[in-house]
Motif scaffolding. Structure first.
Motif, PDB file in Angstrom:
ATOM      1  N   LEU A 420       0.836  -1.204   0.000  1.00  0.00           N
ATOM      2  CA  LEU A 420       0.000   0.000   0.000  1.00  0.00           C
ATOM      3  C   LEU A 420       0.868   1.250   0.000  1.00  0.00           C
ATOM      4  O   LEU A 420       0.581   2.223  -0.703  1.00  0.00           O
ATOM      5  CB  LEU A 420      -0.930  -0.004   1.210  1.00  0.00           C
ATOM      6  CG  LEU A 420      -2.036  -1.063   1.224  1.00  0.00           C
ATOM      7  CD1 LEU A 420      -2.733  -1.087   2.590  1.00  0.00           C
ATOM      8  CD2 LEU A 420      -3.048  -0.811   0.119  1.00  0.00           C
ATOM      9  N   THR A 421       1.920   1.222   0.801  1.00  0.00           N
ATOM     10  CA  THR A 421       2.836   2.363   0.850  1.00  0.00           C
ATOM     11  C   THR A 421       3.473   2.606  -0.509  1.00  0.00           C
ATOM     12  O   THR A 421       3.624   3.754  -0.950  1.00  0.00           O
ATOM     13  CB  THR A 421       3.924   2.130   1.910  1.00  0.00           C
ATOM     14  OG1 THR A 421       3.307   1.992   3.199  1.00  0.00           O
ATOM     15  CG2 THR A 421       4.908   3.290   1.948  1.00  0.00           C
ATOM     16  N   ALA A 422       3.853   1.546  -1.202  1.00  0.00           N
ATOM     17  CA  ALA A 422       4.454   1.688  -2.533  1.00  0.00           C
ATOM     18  C   ALA A 422       3.492   2.393  -3.481  1.00  0.00           C
ATOM     19  O   ALA A 422       3.906   3.235  -4.290  1.00  0.00           O
ATOM     20  CB  ALA A 422       4.840   0.322  -3.080  1.00  0.00           C
ATOM     21  N   LEU A 423       2.205   2.075  -3.378  1.00  0.00           N
ATOM     22  CA  LEU A 423       1.230   2.726  -4.239  1.00  0.00           C
ATOM     23  C   LEU A 423       1.043   4.191  -3.866  1.00  0.00           C
ATOM     24  O   LEU A 423       0.924   5.054  -4.740  1.00  0.00           O
ATOM     25  CB  LEU A 423      -0.111   1.994  -4.157  1.00  0.00           C
ATOM     26  CG  LEU A 423      -0.203   0.672  -4.930  1.00  0.00           C
ATOM     27  CD1 LEU A 423      -1.482  -0.065  -4.578  1.00  0.00           C
ATOM     28  CD2 LEU A 423      -0.128   0.917  -6.429  1.00  0.00           C
ATOM     29  N   THR A 424       1.007   4.493  -2.574  1.00  0.00           N
ATOM     30  CA  THR A 424       0.830   5.893  -2.168  1.00  0.00           C
ATOM     31  C   THR A 424       2.012   6.739  -2.593  1.00  0.00           C
ATOM     32  O   THR A 424       1.860   7.938  -2.859  1.00  0.00           O
ATOM     33  CB  THR A 424       0.628   6.011  -0.648  1.00  0.00           C
ATOM     34  OG1 THR A 424       1.815   5.577   0.037  1.00  0.00           O
ATOM     35  CG2 THR A 424      -0.559   5.217  -0.165  1.00  0.00           C
ATOM     36  N   GLU A 425       3.180   6.144  -2.658  1.00  0.00           N
ATOM     37  CA  GLU A 425       4.382   6.876  -3.064  1.00  0.00           C
ATOM     38  C   GLU A 425       4.631   6.789  -4.571  1.00  0.00           C
ATOM     39  O   GLU A 425       5.687   7.183  -5.053  1.00  0.00           O
ATOM     40  CB  GLU A 425       5.599   6.325  -2.309  1.00  0.00           C
ATOM     41  CG  GLU A 425       5.505   6.560  -0.788  1.00  0.00           C
ATOM     42  CD  GLU A 425       6.639   5.932  -0.029  1.00  0.00           C
ATOM     43  OE1 GLU A 425       7.507   5.269  -0.674  1.00  0.00           O
ATOM     44  OE2 GLU A 425       6.675   6.095   1.198  1.00  0.00           O
ATOM     45  N   ARG A 426       3.629   6.300  -5.287  1.00  0.00           N
ATOM     46  CA  ARG A 426       3.675   6.205  -6.750  1.00  0.00           C
ATOM     47  C   ARG A 426       4.817   5.329  -7.241  1.00  0.00           C
ATOM     48  O   ARG A 426       5.308   5.507  -8.364  1.00  0.00           O
ATOM     49  CB  ARG A 426       3.788   7.596  -7.385  1.00  0.00           C
ATOM     50  CG  ARG A 426       2.716   8.579  -6.965  1.00  0.00           C
ATOM     51  CD  ARG A 426       1.351   8.215  -7.546  1.00  0.00           C
ATOM     52  NE  ARG A 426       0.368   9.242  -7.239  1.00  0.00           N
ATOM     53  CZ  ARG A 426       0.130  10.278  -8.040  1.00  0.00           C
ATOM     54  NH1 ARG A 426       0.787  10.391  -9.177  1.00  0.00           N
ATOM     55  NH2 ARG A 426      -0.768  11.180  -7.707  1.00  0.00           N
ATOM     56  N   ARG A 427       5.254   4.411  -6.402  1.00  0.00           N
ATOM     57  CA  ARG A 427       6.255   3.444  -6.866  1.00  0.00           C
ATOM     58  C   ARG A 427       5.570   2.301  -7.600  1.00  0.00           C
ATOM     59  O   ARG A 427       6.208   1.562  -8.336  1.00  0.00           O
ATOM     60  CB  ARG A 427       7.086   2.926  -5.687  1.00  0.00           C
ATOM     61  CG  ARG A 427       8.036   3.953  -5.117  1.00  0.00           C
ATOM     62  CD  ARG A 427       8.937   3.376  -4.054  1.00  0.00           C
ATOM     63  NE  ARG A 427       8.303   3.321  -2.749  1.00  0.00           N
ATOM     64  CZ  ARG A 427       8.081   2.201  -2.067  1.00  0.00           C
ATOM     65  NH1 ARG A 427       8.425   1.039  -2.593  1.00  0.00           N
ATOM     66  NH2 ARG A 427       7.525   2.232  -0.878  1.00  0.00           N
ATOM     67  N   GLY A 428       4.276   2.158  -7.336  1.00  0.00           N
ATOM     68  CA  GLY A 428       3.446   1.243  -8.106  1.00  0.00           C
ATOM     69  C   GLY A 428       3.687  -0.219  -7.830  1.00  0.00           C
ATOM     70  O   GLY A 428       4.605  -0.626  -7.115  1.00  0.00           O
ATOM     71  N   LEU A 429       2.811  -1.043  -8.382  1.00  0.00           N
ATOM     72  CA  LEU A 429       2.913  -2.491  -8.335  1.00  0.00           C
ATOM     73  C   LEU A 429       2.645  -3.009  -9.744  1.00  0.00           C
ATOM     74  O   LEU A 429       1.986  -2.355 -10.551  1.00  0.00           O
ATOM     75  CB  LEU A 429       1.885  -3.082  -7.371  1.00  0.00           C
ATOM     76  CG  LEU A 429       2.074  -2.790  -5.876  1.00  0.00           C
ATOM     77  CD1 LEU A 429       0.857  -3.300  -5.112  1.00  0.00           C
ATOM     78  CD2 LEU A 429       3.329  -3.446  -5.345  1.00  0.00           C
ATOM     79  N   VAL A 430       3.145  -4.196 -10.010  1.00  0.00           N
ATOM     80  CA  VAL A 430       2.875  -4.803 -11.316  1.00  0.00           C
ATOM     81  C   VAL A 430       1.417  -5.235 -11.356  1.00  0.00           C
ATOM     82  O   VAL A 430       0.941  -5.919 -10.458  1.00  0.00           O
ATOM     83  CB  VAL A 430       3.787  -6.024 -11.543  1.00  0.00           C
ATOM     84  CG1 VAL A 430       3.440  -6.701 -12.872  1.00  0.00           C
ATOM     85  CG2 VAL A 430       5.254  -5.590 -11.527  1.00  0.00           C
ATOM     86  N   ARG A 431       0.728  -4.790 -12.392  1.00  0.00           N
ATOM     87  CA  ARG A 431      -0.676  -5.184 -12.514  1.00  0.00           C
ATOM     88  C   ARG A 431      -0.798  -6.681 -12.794  1.00  0.00           C
ATOM     89  O   ARG A 431       0.002  -7.252 -13.508  1.00  0.00           O
ATOM     90  CB  ARG A 431      -1.349  -4.369 -13.639  1.00  0.00           C
ATOM     91  CG  ARG A 431      -1.451  -2.891 -13.327  1.00  0.00           C
ATOM     92  CD  ARG A 431      -2.412  -2.223 -14.268  1.00  0.00           C
ATOM     93  NE  ARG A 431      -2.545  -0.809 -13.958  1.00  0.00           N
ATOM     94  CZ  ARG A 431      -3.503  -0.043 -14.449  1.00  0.00           C
ATOM     95  NH1 ARG A 431      -4.408  -0.544 -15.260  1.00  0.00           N
ATOM     96  NH2 ARG A 431      -3.573   1.228 -14.128  1.00  0.00           N
ATOM     97  N   ARG A 432      -1.839  -7.236 -12.214  1.00  0.00           N
ATOM     98  CA  ARG A 432      -2.032  -8.671 -12.352  1.00  0.00           C
ATOM     99  C   ARG A 432      -2.616  -9.012 -13.721  1.00  0.00           C
ATOM    100  O   ARG A 432      -3.317  -8.215 -14.325  1.00  0.00           O
ATOM    101  CB  ARG A 432      -2.976  -9.184 -11.249  1.00  0.00           C
ATOM    102  CG  ARG A 432      -2.360  -9.036  -9.856  1.00  0.00           C
ATOM    103  CD  ARG A 432      -3.203  -9.756  -8.842  1.00  0.00           C
ATOM    104  NE  ARG A 432      -4.383  -8.997  -8.469  1.00  0.00           N
ATOM    105  CZ  ARG A 432      -4.486  -8.231  -7.393  1.00  0.00           C
ATOM    106  NH1 ARG A 432      -3.438  -8.124  -6.585  1.00  0.00           N
ATOM    107  NH2 ARG A 432      -5.587  -7.569  -7.103  1.00  0.00           N
TER     108      ARG A 432
END
Length: 432
Positions: A420-432
């Motif tokens: 969640l933190t990665a998303l808030t910091e716009r570091r993003g996650l790989v989309r499934r």
């Protein structure tokens, strides 16, 4: 493959810009409230005593989930869980953020008295161990107030960084690891509230004071940060007609961590009658919207003001105070203000009841949309990365304050707090 524009030209153009991805982003936990207590009324036991007083008020005036639901309007299906978690919060962490107040709540004292309270404040800040704490100094609106403001701040920071500082018990001890000189940094939660700002020159002057204090106390450059209270008309719209907030943040030269709305100074300055001086007035909405727009993208956090309708006195007065506070906190949350001021221990009951209910009511929808965003092949709503960051931030705040557990959030969207933190910091996650 041939192109028309060469790389050197594009590099020159890019160097003239400040890319959006380079804008500062708020990181770490934001407290749900700030408790303001006058400097002559604080002691080592204050956070615990506030929790005990809040629990006592809850036991006396709303001893069951159904009773609290009847007072403030909790959803019946959520009331047992909200009540249980509010009780646990008040026992374990009643105060998330605290300011020792040397301004309006404290008043004007003789210099020796304020000096003594400033030195005592250093002991308390070092010993409380709160996630976030600091002080509110006096304003810079007169020379006398400026001199007293700077002296108080100087005393607090000097005593915090003094290896031989006397404690309130008259003993000497080393400075705490989280707040010391010698090049070490202040605790991330330490901050100063700067009130009654009317011009960016005051903010610039305050930032300059912090420059000098860091240099002379051998603190890491930039570690001293402060909040600006937005409580005068000129802190909303400047004398030249421009919106003031962006200029105030710029004048702070990277030191401004938050904007806190001052309900009563602001509404009084506009000439509103006593009955109209409250957070739900349209004049306050205008100021808050200016705060939101002016601080957007800067990493500067927002805090709403207080309610002076306190839950004290006979049962009817307590119920009225709780109803008023709960309603205003829920309203602030809907407007995107996730922090606010609390002035009395019993307000902690409705602070956490409102915050927890808000998160529980929104968690399923937030998690569903976030999961759909990560699974690009599903869902009828196509959200943007900015929306995903906001959704992740909402769920992360729920975990931070205790409204939901990390497991409960993961069950809903499959994400851990780190993700969640990665998303808030716009570091993003790989989309499934």
């Amino acid at each position: 493959m041939r192109t028309t524009l060469d790389g050197a030209l594009l590099t020159t153009i890019a160097a003239q810009l400040s890319p959006a991805e380079d804008e500062p982003t708020a990181t770490g936990r934001q407290p749900v409230h700030t408790c303001y207590v006058p400097a002559d009324r604080v002691d080592a036991d204050l956070p615990a005593r506030w929790g005990e007083a809040a629990l006592a008020a809850l036991a006396e005036h709303a001893p069951t989930p159904a009773a609290l639901a009847a007072v403030v309007g909790l959803p019946p299906d959520l009331a047992p869980t909200v009540y249980e978690r509010v009780t646990a919060k008040l026992a374990a962490e009643p105060v998330e953020d605290l300011r020792i107040d040397f301004e309006d709540g404290y008043g004007v004292r003789d210099n020796q008295t304020e000096d003594d309270h400033a030195c005592a404040a250093a002991d308390l800040l070092a010993g409380w161990g709160l996630a976030s704490a600091g002080l509110r100094v006096k304003s810079f609106d007169t020379t006398a107030s400026l001199l007293r403001s700077v002296r108080t701040l100087d005393l607090v920071l000097t005593h915090l960084g003094d290896p031989q500082r006397p404690t309130s018990a008259g003993l000497s001890q080393p400075p705490p690891d989280n707040l010391a000189a010698g090049g070490r940094t202040l605790t991330p939660g330490f901050t100063v509230t700067f009130p009654k700002v009317t011009d960016r020159a005051q903010v610039s002057a305050f930032a300059e004071v912090l420059d000098v204090l860091e240099e002379r106390l051998d603190l890491r450059p930039g570690v001293l940060r402060f909040e600006i209270q937005i409580e005068t008309p000129r802190s909303v719209v400047a004398a030249d007609g421009r919106l003031a907030v962006p200029g105030l943040i710029t004048a702070g030269r990277g030191r401004v961590s938050g904007l806190h709305f001052g309900t009563y100074d602001y509404t009084a300055a506009l000439g509103l009658s006593a009955a109209d001086q409250h957070l739900a007035h349209a004049a306050c909405d205008f100021a808050r919207h200016v705060m939101q727009v002016g601080a957007a993208g800067t990493g500067v956090r927002l805090s709403d003001g207080s309610s002076n309708v306190l839950p004290t006195g006979d049962p009817a007065a307590v119920r009225h105070g709780w109803q008023t506070h709960y309603r205003l906190v829920r309203r602030s949350l809907r407007h995107g203000f996730f922090q606010g001021w609390d002035l009395h221990p019993a307000q902690l009951v409705t602070r956490y009841a409102a915050v927890f209910t808000h998160h529980m009511e929104n968690a399923d929808a937030d998690a569903h949309r976030l999961a759909a965003y990560l699974d690009s092949a599903s869902g009828s709503v196509q959200d943007e990365p900015a929306t995903a960051a906001a959704l992740a931030g909402s769920l992360l705040r729920a975990v931070d304050c205790g409204a939901l557990s990390a497991d409960e959030v993961a069950d809903r969207c499959g994400l851990s707090p780190a993700e969640l933190t990665a998303l808030t910091e716009r570091r993003g996650l790989v989309r499934r």
